[in-house]
Design a protein around this motif. Structure first.
Motif, PDB file in Angstrom:
ATOM      1  N   CYS A  43      88.432  29.113  66.531  1.00  0.00           N
ATOM      2  CA  CYS A  43      88.963  28.555  67.490  1.00  0.00           C
ATOM      3  C   CYS A  43      89.832  29.536  68.245  1.00  0.00           C
ATOM      4  CB  CYS A  43      89.691  27.229  67.081  1.00  0.00           C
ATOM      5  SG  CYS A  43      88.764  25.914  66.716  1.00  0.00           S
ATOM      6  N   ILE A  44      89.949  29.248  69.579  1.00  0.00           N
ATOM      7  CA  ILE A  44      91.226  30.503  70.238  1.00  0.00           C
ATOM      8  C   ILE A  44      92.305  30.206  69.703  1.00  0.00           C
ATOM      9  CG2 ILE A  44      91.359  28.811  72.120  1.00  0.00           C
ATOM     10  CD1 ILE A  44      91.157  31.541  73.833  1.00  0.00           C
ATOM     11  N   THR A  45      92.805  29.229  69.270  1.00  0.00           N
ATOM     12  CA  THR A  45      94.327  29.120  68.780  1.00  0.00           C
ATOM     13  C   THR A  45      94.460  29.433  67.316  1.00  0.00           C
ATOM     14  OG1 THR A  45      93.813  26.660  68.421  1.00  0.00           O
ATOM     15  CG2 THR A  45      94.464  27.220  70.500  1.00  0.00           C
ATOM     16  N   GLU A  46      93.498  29.909  66.535  1.00  0.00           N
ATOM     17  CA  GLU A  46      93.680  30.184  65.224  1.00  0.00           C
ATOM     18  C   GLU A  46      94.258  31.584  65.371  1.00  0.00           C
ATOM     19  OE1 GLU A  46      90.731  29.242  62.292  1.00  0.00           O
ATOM     20  OE2 GLU A  46      89.279  29.156  64.063  1.00  0.00           O
ATOM     21  N   ASP A  47      95.712  31.348  64.406  1.00  0.00           N
ATOM     22  CA  ASP A  47      96.429  32.894  64.545  1.00  0.00           C
ATOM     23  C   ASP A  47      96.406  33.429  63.362  1.00  0.00           C
ATOM     24  OD1 ASP A  47      98.097  34.894  65.235  1.00  0.00           O
ATOM     25  OD2 ASP A  47      99.841  33.436  65.460  1.00  0.00           O
ATOM     26  N   PHE A  48      95.443  34.337  63.017  1.00  0.00           N
ATOM     27  CA  PHE A  48      95.312  35.058  61.837  1.00  0.00           C
ATOM     28  C   PHE A  48      94.573  36.469  62.323  1.00  0.00           C
ATOM     29  CE2 PHE A  48      91.305  32.995  61.659  1.00  0.00           C
ATOM     30  CZ  PHE A  48      90.497  34.009  60.898  1.00  0.00           C
ATOM     31  N   ASP A  49      94.766  37.495  61.307  1.00  0.00           N
ATOM     32  CA  ASP A  49      93.815  38.830  61.560  1.00  0.00           C
ATOM     33  C   ASP A  49      92.607  38.685  60.771  1.00  0.00           C
ATOM     34  OD1 ASP A  49      95.591  39.820  63.430  1.00  0.00           O
ATOM     35  OD2 ASP A  49      96.931  40.691  61.610  1.00  0.00           O
ATOM     36  N   LEU A  50      91.534  38.563  61.459  1.00  0.00           N
ATOM     37  CA  LEU A  50      90.116  38.548  60.768  1.00  0.00           C
ATOM     38  C   LEU A  50      89.676  39.816  60.492  1.00  0.00           C
ATOM     39  CD1 LEU A  50      87.613  37.007  59.780  1.00  0.00           C
ATOM     40  CD2 LEU A  50      86.893  37.339  62.133  1.00  0.00           C
ATOM     41  N   ASP A  51      89.561  40.325  59.217  1.00  0.00           N
ATOM     42  CA  ASP A  51      88.793  41.766  58.961  1.00  0.00           C
ATOM     43  C   ASP A  51      87.364  41.528  59.268  1.00  0.00           C
ATOM     44  OD1 ASP A  51      88.071  44.197  58.222  1.00  0.00           O
ATOM     45  OD2 ASP A  51      89.150  44.184  56.324  1.00  0.00           O
ATOM     46  N   LEU A  52      87.030  42.473  60.384  1.00  0.00           N
ATOM     47  CA  LEU A  52      85.821  42.274  60.604  1.00  0.00           C
ATOM     48  C   LEU A  52      84.592  42.661  59.364  1.00  0.00           C
ATOM     49  CD1 LEU A  52      85.789  43.583  64.284  1.00  0.00           C
ATOM     50  CD2 LEU A  52      85.527  41.111  63.516  1.00  0.00           C
ATOM     51  N   PHE A  53      85.211  43.541  58.484  1.00  0.00           N
ATOM     52  CA  PHE A  53      84.400  44.041  57.508  1.00  0.00           C
ATOM     53  C   PHE A  53      83.971  42.821  56.704  1.00  0.00           C
ATOM     54  CE2 PHE A  53      86.234  48.471  58.213  1.00  0.00           C
ATOM     55  CZ  PHE A  53      84.801  49.089  58.438  1.00  0.00           C
ATOM     56  N   THR A 104      90.455  42.520  72.320  1.00  0.00           N
ATOM     57  CA  THR A 104      91.030  43.710  71.606  1.00  0.00           C
ATOM     58  C   THR A 104      91.094  43.567  70.104  1.00  0.00           C
ATOM     59  OG1 THR A 104      93.398  42.689  71.616  1.00  0.00           O
ATOM     60  CG2 THR A 104      92.626  44.111  73.650  1.00  0.00           C
ATOM     61  N   ILE A 105      90.897  44.830  69.575  1.00  0.00           N
ATOM     62  CA  ILE A 105      90.982  44.680  67.948  1.00  0.00           C
ATOM     63  C   ILE A 105      91.939  45.891  67.693  1.00  0.00           C
ATOM     64  CG2 ILE A 105      88.672  43.911  67.805  1.00  0.00           C
ATOM     65  CD1 ILE A 105      87.803  46.629  67.414  1.00  0.00           C
ATOM     66  N   ASN A 106      92.426  45.681  66.380  1.00  0.00           N
ATOM     67  CA  ASN A 106      93.218  46.662  65.796  1.00  0.00           C
ATOM     68  C   ASN A 106      92.570  47.472  64.547  1.00  0.00           C
ATOM     69  OD1 ASN A 106      95.093  48.514  64.658  1.00  0.00           O
ATOM     70  ND2 ASN A 106      96.814  46.609  64.203  1.00  0.00           N
ATOM     71  N   GLY A 107      91.696  48.385  64.769  1.00  0.00           N
ATOM     72  CA  GLY A 107      91.008  48.893  63.824  1.00  0.00           C
ATOM     73  C   GLY A 107      89.735  48.011  63.704  1.00  0.00           C
ATOM     74  N   SER A 108      89.810  47.362  62.437  1.00  0.00           N
ATOM     75  CA  SER A 108      88.802  46.367  61.948  1.00  0.00           C
ATOM     76  C   SER A 108      89.496  45.035  62.024  1.00  0.00           C
ATOM     77  CB  SER A 108      88.235  46.873  60.590  1.00  0.00           C
ATOM     78  OG  SER A 108      89.185  46.625  59.630  1.00  0.00           O
ATOM     79  N   LEU A 109      90.547  44.737  62.688  1.00  0.00           N
ATOM     80  CA  LEU A 109      91.146  43.349  62.682  1.00  0.00           C
ATOM     81  C   LEU A 109      90.887  42.807  64.198  1.00  0.00           C
ATOM     82  CD1 LEU A 109      94.524  44.257  60.635  1.00  0.00           C
ATOM     83  CD2 LEU A 109      92.360  43.306  59.643  1.00  0.00           C
ATOM     84  N   PHE A 110      90.621  41.432  64.105  1.00  0.00           N
ATOM     85  CA  PHE A 110      90.792  40.627  65.378  1.00  0.00           C
ATOM     86  C   PHE A 110      91.517  39.390  65.126  1.00  0.00           C
ATOM     87  CE2 PHE A 110      88.297  37.296  67.546  1.00  0.00           C
ATOM     88  CZ  PHE A 110      88.788  37.801  68.849  1.00  0.00           C
ATOM     89  N   ASN A 111      92.236  39.354  65.909  1.00  0.00           N
ATOM     90  CA  ASN A 111      93.147  37.874  66.151  1.00  0.00           C
ATOM     91  C   ASN A 111      92.560  37.134  67.263  1.00  0.00           C
ATOM     92  OD1 ASN A 111      95.162  35.829  66.503  1.00  0.00           O
ATOM     93  ND2 ASN A 111      96.403  36.904  64.819  1.00  0.00           N
ATOM     94  N   PRO A 112      92.087  35.887  67.184  1.00  0.00           N
ATOM     95  CA  PRO A 112      91.719  35.257  68.275  1.00  0.00           C
ATOM     96  C   PRO A 112      92.768  34.849  69.127  1.00  0.00           C
ATOM     97  CG  PRO A 112      90.823  34.088  66.132  1.00  0.00           C
ATOM     98  CD  PRO A 112      91.806  35.227  65.823  1.00  0.00           C
ATOM     99  N   THR A 113      93.894  34.719  68.672  1.00  0.00           N
ATOM    100  CA  THR A 113      95.174  34.394  69.628  1.00  0.00           C
ATOM    101  C   THR A 113      95.502  35.432  70.852  1.00  0.00           C
ATOM    102  OG1 THR A 113      96.807  35.109  68.299  1.00  0.00           O
ATOM    103  CG2 THR A 113      96.125  32.792  68.185  1.00  0.00           C
ATOM    104  N   THR A 114      95.067  36.745  70.329  1.00  0.00           N
ATOM    105  CA  THR A 114      95.147  37.865  71.522  1.00  0.00           C
ATOM    106  C   THR A 114      94.416  37.427  72.751  1.00  0.00           C
ATOM    107  OG1 THR A 114      93.293  39.241  70.364  1.00  0.00           O
ATOM    108  CG2 THR A 114      95.464  39.530  69.499  1.00  0.00           C
TER     109      THR A 114
END
Length: 770
Positions: free
Chosen positions: A583-593, A614-624
């Motif tokens: 969900c777009i409102t979930e605020d956590f960093d998902l490690d794509l690995f 946008t991602i930070n390395g392998s991390l993606f946060n839906p709230t971005t």
């Protein structure tokens, strides 16, 4: 002087006086030196004289003129004076002045008349007879003047009684004024080109005269035209004057068959000429008698006319019956070996005549004997004529020869190409190359065609030959059909074979690719074969499995080519991805690995493939994906695709994509699979029913339709990643016949509704294009 001495005085020195007189030449002198010695008491010794001779022994210097070529003039004279050939201008000496170099010439004949070589030896001596080394100047005298002549005037000559002509120079003229500045005895020559004239016996001879002097200087060619004309009138002999007789009706036959024809028309040049005649008829001394004055004329093809000749034909009425049997004749069998000996074919008596009897007809009896070969006969036809009073004319015999002159027919086997076997042998027997089976003749039976073979001619490569087989057929009467030629081309069409065992299709991992094997080949005919190897790969550098294709192309001397292919199916990566939904409102960093399986190397790079994320390395946060106020639009919902790439090993790279579906509090999109309507058939016949392949029912959802069509063999024939419901059975990959529509049949589709979250649709579609 070094030995001055005195009994008392010391340190005394001798002195001298010089008297100089000129020598024999410039730079030479004689010095008379008188020496004196006086002591301190003025006692004087007797004077002594020293003679000093001054001589010049230095040779002068100079430079001879350069060697030169000069040319003869119109009188074959030449000017070798120093004004033309060059002079020495740099004579120099240490003492002598005004010295001049001199020369001596030695003249030798050159390679041709008017050419010479002058060896000019230059010398220089100073006034004291010191001589410089001689120097040689070579003067080449050349004749470069072309000769002159006048070709004979164009002339007309005439053929003789044999239609020959004499175009020798004694008749047509010769060049008599050959002239050259140097060469003597030169003669002009000629080349003739003969072309036919306007009529038989006439020609035009183009005679090209040439003249070259002894030094190969050529005059301009000159042309003499010799016209050969036939001015000889033809000859002939008119038939002798003759007496002919009236028939029973007091008629007469004055045709040339009865009165005679000219048979000896002759001309020196023209062939095929025929005499013609004009008749003037005057009454004779009594009724039924006439005098025909027949004037014969003859003109040849060049309009030369013979003198007219007159034949007098006297027409007389006599009482005896007459007739003339037809001339002996040769007739020929027909296509079925039959023959026609009716009087319509062999001739009939047409001049039966009697002074009283009317309607009398000659009759005949035939005796038939076999001829020398099948279909030939000799018919002896005896003609008889009896008038109504039994007056009998002498029998006359007509010989009718029946001959077979029809050549047999046959058809040679067609030219054929045969091939060498595995041992490079070949079979040219008629069983392999074909035989004649249709020998036929109108009369002869049992005839057989025969053949003669040429020696095999080597072809362009080992194992290839050409044999020319000439077929002949003659019937029993020696009538020969025209020979027919069958060309037998022997070709090696066997490609070389692989004699080494090779696994043609293997599967390996990317770190276990085998080396290129060494293969051996052999050929049935060629001793040597050419092997070309190439290797290609579908490896694009990403982590997709790929195929290495190895091709060995082996060619023999006859360009027979075989390609041995080995396919190596290379497995690159076994990394798998697990797609996710957030969900777009979930605020956590998902490690794509965490969405990948089998990843050992985490040093690679993550990129966003689809979606404005946008991602930070392998991390993606839906709230971005939310704006600064924590809001979003529908355009921010949907599928986001991320790619991981690692290329530490170029042959075994890693590439994998993972998709994350971003939803609004996990609400399902308003369009589902049950809403999609797909055509079952396409019949593009213009009736507006099923003319196009349709994907409908979800128009309001904004999905992009990606369509692929495949034939029953799995080949893709159509592809469109923004399909607009406009496909009507066309192929975007190839052409079928004269149109680009596919044949009628069943095809298969794959439909992907992009951004729908739905799985691809697949199924059959019937296409009727006829």
């Amino acid at each position: 002087m070094t030995d001055e001495n005195d009994n008392c005085s010391t340190g005394i020195q001798a002195t001298y006086q010089d008297e100089v007189t000129p020598g024999a030449c410039e730079g030479s002198f004689v010095i008379t030196r008188t020496w004196s010695l006086v002591d301190n008491c003025n006692n004087a010794a007797e004077d002594q004289v020293q003679i000093i001779t001054v001589s010049d022994n230095t040779a002068p210097t100079f430079t001879a003129p350069a060697s030169i070529e000069i040319f003869t003039d119109a009188d074959c004279n030449y000017d070798a004076s120093i004004a033309i050939t060059g002079d020495v201008t740099d004579e120099n000496d240490n003492c002598s002045t005004g010295i001049q170099a001199t020369y001596q010439d030695e003249v030798t004949p050159g390679a041709c008349e008017g050419s010479f070589v002058i060896t000019r030896t230059w010398s220089l001596v100073d006034n004291c007879n010191n001589a410089a080394a001689d120097q040689v100047q070579t003067i080449t005298v050349t004749d470069n003047t072309a000769p002159t002549f006048t070709a004979p005037a164009s002339i007309e000559i005439f053929t003789d009684a044999d239609c020959n002509y004499d175009a020798s120079i004694a008749i047509t003229g010769d060049v008599t004024d050959e002239n050259d500045n140097c060469s003597t005895g030169i003669q002009a020559t000629y080349q003739d080109e003969v072309t036919p004239g306007a009529c038989e016996g006439s020609f035009v001879i183009t005679r090209t005269w040439s003249l070259v002097d002894n030094c190969n200087n050529a005059a301009q060619d000159q042309v003499q035209t010799i016209t050969v004309t036939d001015n000889t009138a033809p000859t002939f002999t008119a038939p002798a004057s003759i007496e002919i007789f009236t028939d029973a009706d007091c008629n007469y036959d004055a045709s040339i068959a009865m009165t005679g024809d000219v048979t000896d028309e002759n001309d020196n040049c023209s062939t095929g000429i025929q005499a013609t005649y004009q008749d003037e008829v005057t009454p004779g001394a009594c009724e039924g008698s006439f005098v025909i004055t027949r004037t014969w004329s003859l003109v040849d093809n060049c309009n030369n006319a013979a003198q007219d000749q007159v034949q007098t034909i006297t027409v007389t009425d006599n009482t005896a019956p007459t007739f003339t049997a037809p001339a002996s004749i040769e007739i020929f069998t027909a296509a079925d070996c039959g023959y026609d000996i009716s009087v319509g074919s062999t001739g009939d008596v047409t001049d039966e005549n009697d002074n009283c009897s009317t309607g009398i007809q000659a009759t005949y009896q035939d005796e038939v004997t076999p001829g020398a070969c099948e279909g030939s006969f000799v018919i002896t036809r005896t003609w008889s004529l009896v008038d109504n009073c039994n007056n009998t004319a002498a029998d006359q015999v007509q010989i009718i020869t029946v001959s077979d002159n029809t050549a047999p027919t046959f058809t040679a086997p067609v030219s054929i190409e045969i091939f060498t076997d595995a041992d490079c042998n070949y079979d040219i027997s008629v069983g392999s190359t074909g035989d004649v089976t249709d020998e036929n003749d109108n009369c002869s039976t049992g005839i057989q065609a025969t053949y003669v073979d040429s020696e095999p001619t080597p072809g362009t490569c080992e194992g290839s030959f050409v044999i020319t087989r000439t077929w002949s057929l003659v019937d029993n009467c020696n009538n020969a059909a025209e020979d027919q030629v069958q060309t037998i081309t022997i070709t090696d069409n066997t490609a070389p074979e692989l004699v080494t065992e090779l696994n043609r299709n293997i599967s390996v991992t990317c770190d276990n690719i085998p080396e290129v094997p060494q293969l051996n080949f052999q050929d049935n005919c060629s001793a040597e074969v050419t092997v070309a190897f190439n290797e290609s790969s579908t490896n694009s550098g990403n982590a997709s499995n790929y195929v290495i294709t190895r091709n060995w192309t082996v060619t023999d001397g006859c360009n027979n080519e075989a390609t041995i292919t080995q396919s190596i199916n290379v497995t690159v990566s076994d990394v798998t991805a697990n797609d996710a939904a957030l969900c777009i409102t979930e605020d956590f960093d998902l490690d794509l690995f965490t969405l990948l399986n089998g990843v050992n190397d985490t040093s690679g790079t993550w990129t966003v493939v689809e979606g404005n994320a946008t991602i930070n390395g392998s991390l993606f946060n839906p709230t971005t994906l939310l704006d600064g106020n924590g809001s979003y639009t529908d355009s921010q919902l949907g599928v986001y695709t991320f790619r991981y790439e690692s290329s530490q090993n170029s042959t075994c790279p890693t590439e994998v994509e993972v998709s994350i579906t971003i939803n609004d509090e996990c609400v399902v999109l308003p369009c589902g699979a049950e809403d999609v309507i797909i055509s079952k058939a396409v019949t593009p016949n213009g009736d507006n029913i099923n003319d196009f392949f349709g994907v409908t029912g979800v128009e309001s959802c904004g999905f992009v339709i990606e369509l692929q069509i495949f034939n029953r063999w799995g080949a893709k024939i159509y592809e469109n990643f923004n399909y607009q419901n406009d496909w009507y059975g066309t192929s975007s990959k190839s052409s079928f016949g004269n149109s680009n529509t596919v044949p009628t049949g069943t095809y298969y589709y794959i439909i992907n509704l992009k951004n729908s979250g739905l799985k691809p649709f697949a199924g059959p579609i019937y296409v009727g294009t006829k």
